[in-house]
Motif scaffolding. Structure first.
Motif, PDB file in Angstrom:
ATOM      1  N   GLU A   1      -8.191  59.057  39.438  1.00  0.00           N
ATOM      2  CA  GLU A   1      -9.192  59.209  38.371  1.00  0.00           C
ATOM      3  C   GLU A   1      -9.802  60.602  38.399  1.00  0.00           C
ATOM      4  OE1 GLU A   1     -12.253  56.292  37.763  1.00  0.00           O
ATOM      5  OE2 GLU A   1     -10.771  54.674  37.911  1.00  0.00           O
ATOM      6  N   SER A   2      -9.932  61.119  39.618  1.00  0.00           N
ATOM      7  CA  SER A   2     -10.585  62.425  39.746  1.00  0.00           C
ATOM      8  C   SER A   2      -9.761  63.559  39.151  1.00  0.00           C
ATOM      9  CB  SER A   2     -10.876  62.706  41.216  1.00  0.00           C
ATOM     10  OG  SER A   2      -9.669  62.675  41.940  1.00  0.00           O
TER      11      SER A   2
ATOM     12  N   LYS B   1     -13.628  62.833  33.038  1.00  0.00           N
ATOM     13  CA  LYS B   1     -14.329  61.568  33.278  1.00  0.00           C
ATOM     14  C   LYS B   1     -14.274  60.594  32.114  1.00  0.00           C
ATOM     15  CE  LYS B   1     -17.685  62.640  36.830  1.00  0.00           C
ATOM     16  NZ  LYS B   1     -18.936  63.357  36.994  1.00  0.00           N
TER      17      LYS B   1
ATOM     18  N   ALA C   1     -10.842  59.154  31.868  1.00  0.00           N
ATOM     19  CA  ALA C   1     -10.539  58.220  32.953  1.00  0.00           C
ATOM     20  C   ALA C   1     -11.259  56.890  32.756  1.00  0.00           C
ATOM     21  CB  ALA C   1     -10.926  58.836  34.284  1.00  0.00           C
ATOM     22  N   LYS C   2     -12.422  56.970  32.147  1.00  0.00           N
ATOM     23  CA  LYS C   2     -13.184  55.747  31.911  1.00  0.00           C
ATOM     24  C   LYS C   2     -12.481  54.871  30.869  1.00  0.00           C
ATOM     25  CE  LYS C   2     -17.906  54.427  30.946  1.00  0.00           C
ATOM     26  NZ  LYS C   2     -19.060  54.891  30.185  1.00  0.00           N
TER      27      LYS C   2
ATOM     28  N   PRO D   1      -8.091  54.465  32.748  1.00  0.00           N
ATOM     29  CA  PRO D   1      -7.872  54.823  34.153  1.00  0.00           C
ATOM     30  C   PRO D   1      -6.394  54.725  34.521  1.00  0.00           C
ATOM     31  CG  PRO D   1      -8.827  52.638  33.973  1.00  0.00           C
ATOM     32  CD  PRO D   1      -8.849  53.213  32.604  1.00  0.00           C
TER      33      PRO D   1
END
Lengths: 684, 257
Positions: free
Chosen positions: A168-169, A173, A176-177, A180
């Motif tokens: 995810e990193s 963000k 990824a939310k 994922p």
């Protein structure tokens, strides 16, 4: 290791009994003499001792060879060959298109030789150098279509396999939310090719074949039965090494020339071989109708049902090509029908052989109660339905992995025997096959595929079936309706008008009764042009050793056959004579193999004999069409076998009395070392 | 804003767009900034693209994409041969002297049963309001910024440039150590990433810097190089899924491929 252009210099030998894989590196001399495909396959088959009659085709001794040649791969029209001993006892030399040959070349192999027998069902996974024998128990029993799809999924090159690294990193963000990483990764690409057998091969049907790309088959002589006897369900190949050319720029230029010429060939680019139906077959006499009782329909409307334009308008969904080919002769088709059995059948075309052998030959086209000499009385709906029946029967054969030429001839035989009341339904496990009766075709095919009841006999093909029934009914006349040449079914090209195939063509080809033997035009000439015929056959065998598609040979010409071959291999001194000699070697070796492996003492009695060919060719005049009244060779059997055949043999440098290649000939071709032993035995 | 000035500005933008100096997206944005509605801007843009087509067909084009027509494609692989030949020469000139290796091709026809799917990067873009970025997804996850866009004027003519992506092979970590681009592509979008068979570095379609070799090589006219119509992610499917859709469309039957 050899450093070749065009070839990889390596052949893998896989022993399924011991599970071992070894590498053979033939010297350059062998490549120059045999190129690949047909000629090289026969060389290895004879070297292996498989010409000996005690070596069983369906035993572990037999060697199944999947071979390519210098122009298989990135090339205009590449093909592959399977060369092995046929369950019929003679040679099995059979070709196929598709992408698989290129993949095998890219993996770094000029061929695979498979010997022995696995304890349990297996398939071969070839990924570059790495060859694995894997369990195929999950695929055993599957039809060819499903087996191919499933097997290919499991063969990925290292380049397509990667552990999961995404976190995810790594992602923004917000992204990824929403989405994922699911760590599902890879596996949607399909870059491997597969050859598989269906239930027919598993059950040892003599005319079972190996199929690739759903409907392309190493069609004839039983390659699938040999694979099945080894418990080999399939071969899956993925190559990532590419292909080496001596003069790449010249090769690309010549390839482009050939492709441009092909691009203008509207015959192939319109309907493929389906176009032959009404353009040639029904006119020149060559459409097998009701087991060859007729060769053209009196009413041209009847043939419309199985003609290129009609099946195209009815069902062709798209067109498909082999690598580098601009002819794209294969047309996948979709059947729509009110009959749920036929509806949603997805198959290729029918191509010409299917139109003939599982179309006209089994009486699908005529309206009930009429015969091919009558006016067409069916409706338009009947026509679409009848075309669909052929497509369904094609699918049935392809999915079972079975030669529909032999299969169609077999059904045709049984139907004619019923027409003439020479057999009873009781002889056929209660099946009563009438002309065009789809249900009984399906029932017969199922008996064959699963070798049930009468299927145990039918699975040995047309000739053995006719012999069995002839004996059972104590009626020699049954053999009169057996439409085979040298114990294998006559394909959809007739002999009687002499405008399609000349009977001598079928008598002389070393792949029994093949219709793609080359030199056909020379055979049809009056008087027969023996020199041209022999050269045509030799060229054909050379092309099938290079190995590219016969449909394309006209677009290659000498520029392709020689200049392109030289650009690939770098053999600047290779010439037409050398090329034709490759074919001549293939012919001599195949001939010797056929005679020796069947333990034939007197070829003129047992093999090159009128008994081995249908009496109908010579005795029954064509009942319809522009060549009405004609018979093959004007019915002069003696002239064919006692005059023309010896002349042909003489032209070849074979003994005119038995057709055995003379010692000097073998020496001249530089094959005496492996072939003279066999030839000497046959001469004595 | 007076009308004459607006016309002049539009004409200047058009010429820049045609030359490839500005991307399609920038062109669209600037037009709307000049007070032109989005749909009208689209018409302008197509006209500009068409005009650029007329002026010189071989002129490299910015903001274009490759589409394949499954009804015309025969799966003959001419596109892959042309691509492999071009890019292998650039990456591995020594090996390419005698060899053609399709693994160097960024466009790959894949034969499923009775259907052929031509797999090539569709230039997906993340969506700013939803996903927080306008980068290509593979570009966004590349830890070394090896995957990047090459501006017009930069790059190697006929190979890279005109705003299309490429891979900096010195910075790419390769399939054995990374593979994030491949993973995000195959998991969430299509399958546009491949790896060369020599060093295992990532490869992506560079559109040959706006003049793609594959389109020119197709003997069937099945490949088109056309101005982007929607975000490529809406075209992108993994090859097996795309083939299943095609199979259903062509044969009206569902089959797992």
């Amino acid at each position: 290791m050899n450093n070749f252009y065009g070839f990889t210099g390596k052949i893998a030998r896989i022993d399924l009994s011991s599970g071992s894989v070894t590498t053979i590196t033939p010297p350059e001399e062998v490549y120059r003499k045999y190129l690949g495909g047909w000629a090289m396959g026969m060389y290895f088959l004879i070297k292996e001792g498989l010409a000996e009659p005690d070596k069983q085709a369906l035993g572990p001794d037999n060697m199944l060879q999947l071979l390519v040649g210098p122009v298989t791969g990135i090339a205009p029209n590449p093909r592959t060959a399977i060369v092995t001993k046929s369950p019929y006892g003679f040679n099995c030399i059979t070709f196929c298109g598709g992408q698989g040959g290129a993949n095998l070349k890219f993996a770094g192999w000029d061929g695979l030789q498979i010997v022995g027998k696995a304890d349990k069902p297996v398939y071969l996974a070839v990924i570059d150098d790495h060859i694995e024998i894997r369990s195929a128990e999950a695929f055993w029993g599957m039809g060819t279509e499903e087996a191919e799809i499933e097997m290919r999924k499991n063969v990925l090159a290292p380049l397509e396999v990667s552990g999961s690294t995404l976190a995810e990193s790594d992602m923004i963000k917000k992204w990824a939310k929403l989405r994922p990483p699911r760590k599902q990764g890879i596996g949607g690409k399909r870059l491997a090719s597969a050859w598989v057998i269906g239930p027919a091969g598993e059950n040892g049907v003599w005319f079972a074949n190996m199929v690739t790309e759903g409907a392309r088959a190493h069609g004839r002589y039983g390659s699938g039965a040999v694979a099945g006897s080894k418990n080999l369900k399939g071969i899956v190949v993925r190559g990532t090494r590419g292909q080496k050319f001596a003069d790449k720029q010249k090769f690309l230029r010549l390839m482009n020339n050939i492709q441009k010429r092909e691009g203008k060939s509207h015959f192939w680019r319109t309907y493929g071989t389906a176009g032959a139906s009404t353009r040639e077959a029904n006119i020149v006499g060559g459409y097998p109708i009701r087991n060859w009782q007729w060769e053209s329909w009196a009413d041209p409307k009847t043939v419309k049902t199985l003609s290129g334009p009609f099946v195209d308008q009815l069902s062709f969904a798209r067109k498909q090509a082999c690598p580098g080919c601009a002819l794209h002769c294969m047309y996948p088709a979709r059947v729509t029908s009110e009959n749920p059995l036929l509806d949603q059948t997805i198959t290729d075309m029918p191509d010409w052989e299917a139109m003939g052998m599982v179309g006209g030959n089994i009486g699908y086209l005529e309206a009930t109660g009429t015969d091919p000499g009558d006016p067409y009385t069916g409706t338009f709906d009947d026509m679409t339905e009848n075309a669909s029946k052929t497509q369904y029967t094609t699918w049935l054969s392809d999915n079972a992995g079975m030669d529909f030429i032999e299969g169609g001839a077999l059904v045709g035989l049984l139907m004619e025997l019923r027409q003439r009341a020479l057999v009873e339904p009781a002889d056929l496990d209660g099946i009563d096959p009438g002309w065009g009766d789809l249900e009984s075709v399906k029932a017969i095919f199922e008996k064959i595929i699963y070798r049930k009841g009468i299927g145990r006999i039918l699975g040995k093909g047309v000739y053995e079936t006719a012999r069995y029934l002839s004996k059972k009914k104590d009626n020699g006349a049954i053999m009169d309706y057996c439409m085979t040449g040298k114990r294998y079914a006559q394909p959809a090209h007739g002999t009687r008008s002499n405008h399609d195939r000349n009977a001598l063509d079928y008598v002389t080809v070393v792949r029994p009764c093949e219709h793609t033997g080359g030199g056909s035009a020379a055979f049809r000439k009056t008087p027969i042009d023996y020199e041209g015929a022999v050269e045509g056959q030799n060229l054909n065998a050379a092309i099938n050793s290079m190995i590219y598609c016969l449909f394309a040979s006209g677009f290659w010409g000498d520029e392709g056959n020689l200049e392109l071959l030289k650009a690939v291999t770098g053999w600047s001194d290779f010439n037409k004579k050398a090329l034709l000699e490759v074919g001549e070697r293939a012919y001599a070796l195949s001939r010797l193999f056929n005679l020796r492996s069947q333990n034939i003492k007197e070829p003129r009695e047992e093999w090159d004999s009128p008994k081995m060919f249908p009496g109908r060719w010579f005795k029954e005049p064509l009942p319809t069409g522009p060549f009405k009244g004609k018979t093959a060779f004007d019915g002069d059997i003696a002239r064919l076998f006692d005059e023309s055949l010896p002349k042909y043999w003489k032209q070849r440098g074979w003994s005119p009395d038995r057709g055995i290649p003379e010692k000097e000939k073998l020496e001249k071709l530089d094959i005496a070392q492996i072939a003279e032993d066999i030839a000497a035995k046959l001469r004595s | 804003m007076d009308n004459g000035n607006q016309k002049e500005q539009i004409s200047e933008l058009k010429s820049q767009f045609q030359k490839g100096a500005i991307s399609r997206r920038e062109f669209l944005r600037m037009l709307t900034a000049l007070g032109i509605s989005v749909s009208a801007a689209g018409v302008f843009m197509d006209a500009a693209a068409a005009a650029s087509d007329k002026t010189d067909d071989s002129e490299p084009k910015s903001g274009y994409t490759i589409l394949f027509d499954p009804a015309k494609c025969t799966g003959c692989m001419a596109c892959a041969v042309a691509c492999a030949e071009k890019h292998m020469k650039a990456i591995a000139p020594e090996e390419a002297r005698h060899t053609i290796n399709l693994e160097f091709s960024r466009i790959r026809p894949m034969r499923f049963q009775f259907v052929d799917f031509v797999n090539v990067c569709q230039y997906c873009e993340l969506i700013k309001w939803a996903e927080g970025s306008e980068q290509h997804p593979c570009e966004a996850v590349c830890p070394t910024a090896a995957l990047h866009r090459v501006k017009a004027g930069d790059g190697e003519e006929g190979l890279t440039g005109m705003g299309y992506m490429t891979v900096d092979r010195d910075r790419c970590l390769g399939i054995n150590d990374c593979g994030r681009c491949l993973e995000v592509c195959e998991e969430q979008f299509g399958s546009g990433i491949s790896f060369d068979p020599i060093e295992g570095k990532a490869q992506v379609c560079t559109r040959c810097g706006g003049d793609p070799e594959c389109v020119k090589a197709c003997p069937e006219g099945a490949l088109a190089f056309i101005p982007v119509q929607v975000n490529g992610r809406y075209y992108a499917n993994s090859p097996d899924h795309a083939a299943e859709l095609l199979y259903k469309k062509m044969f009206n039957v569902e089959r797992e491929l």
